[in-house]
Scaffold this active site. Structure first.
Site, PDB file in Angstrom:
ATOM      1  N   ASN A  19       0.932  -1.056   0.063  1.00  0.00           N
ATOM      2  CA  ASN A  19       0.032   0.145   0.002  1.00  0.00           C
ATOM      3  C   ASN A  19       0.852   1.485   0.181  1.00  0.00           C
ATOM      4  O   ASN A  19       1.985   1.275   0.708  1.00  0.00           O
ATOM      5  CB  ASN A  19      -0.953   0.013   1.270  1.00  0.00           C
ATOM      6  CG  ASN A  19      -2.056   1.128   1.208  1.00  0.00           C
ATOM      7  OD1 ASN A  19      -1.713   2.186   1.130  1.00  0.00           O
ATOM      8  ND2 ASN A  19      -3.277   0.658   0.794  1.00  0.00           N
ATOM      9  N   GLN A  20       0.549   2.201  -0.991  1.00  0.00           N
ATOM     10  CA  GLN A  20       1.454   3.255  -1.140  1.00  0.00           C
ATOM     11  C   GLN A  20       1.086   4.476   0.022  1.00  0.00           C
ATOM     12  O   GLN A  20       1.639   5.538  -0.451  1.00  0.00           O
ATOM     13  CB  GLN A  20       1.313   4.027  -2.642  1.00  0.00           C
ATOM     14  CG  GLN A  20       1.751   2.683  -3.449  1.00  0.00           C
ATOM     15  CD  GLN A  20       1.630   3.091  -4.847  1.00  0.00           C
ATOM     16  OE1 GLN A  20       0.624   3.542  -5.177  1.00  0.00           O
ATOM     17  NE2 GLN A  20       2.451   2.347  -5.585  1.00  0.00           N
TER      18      GLN A  20
END
Length: 171
Positions: free
Chosen positions: A42-43
């Site tokens: 997840n960024q």
């Protein structure tokens, strides 16, 4: 895989929060670790780190939260609880939403609400009262499953700086 009812975390906000970022519901990894955006693909922490100009992704989780408070950024989810088989937002069913109006009413310095992804926006916008002087923006999801690429996401996420640049209360 059986459907399981999942519940979100408590909000991470302070009275001087200027920017509130709302996700949908924590995924399996986040729930297991009791941390917002815990999945390594997840960024979120990279994107938000670029917004507040701090290396959040390389910090321990508790330090990330400290840095968010210093930057006047709050986190929460639009869903209190829901049924879901996997971490995919498309599989969320039987939603019980949070009372976003009550939270927003207790944040006098709030300048912007940002929804992290389409599911959060679709559910969250219905929960918000009429707002004055508070911008509401929909962001591309920080999830790696949303494949527009980091640079394109980052370009959109940088609009969040507007909420943090202004000085003084919003109301």
């Amino acid at each position: 895989m059986p459907t399981v009812r999942h519940a979100s975390f408590a909000p991470h906000v302070a009275a001087d929060t200027r920017l509130l970022i709302l996700g949908s519901l924590p995924g399996a990894r986040s729930l297991a670790e009791r941390q917002y955006y815990a999945h390594p693909t997840n960024q979120f922490w990279r994107l938000l780190g670029d917004v507040i100009e701090r290396p959040l992704a390389s910090m321990p989780y508790e330090e990330r939260l400290v840095q968010l408070r210093k930057a006047h950024v709050g986190l929460w989810d639009v869903i209190r609880s829901a049924e879901r088989k996997t971490s995919s937002d498309s599989l969320i069913r039987e939603v019980e939403a949070h009372d976003l109006g009550a939270l927003v009413a207790g944040l006098p310095d709030l300048r912007m609400i940002a929804f992290n992804g389409g599911k959060a926006a679709a559910i969250g916008r219905k929960q918000l009262p009429a707002l004055e002087k508070i911008a509401v923006v929909d962001l591309p999801s920080s999830s790696a499953a949303h494949t527009i690429g980091f640079a394109a996401k980052r370009a959109r996420w940088l609009c969040l700086r507007d909420a943090l640049a202004a000085i003084g209360p919003s109301r």
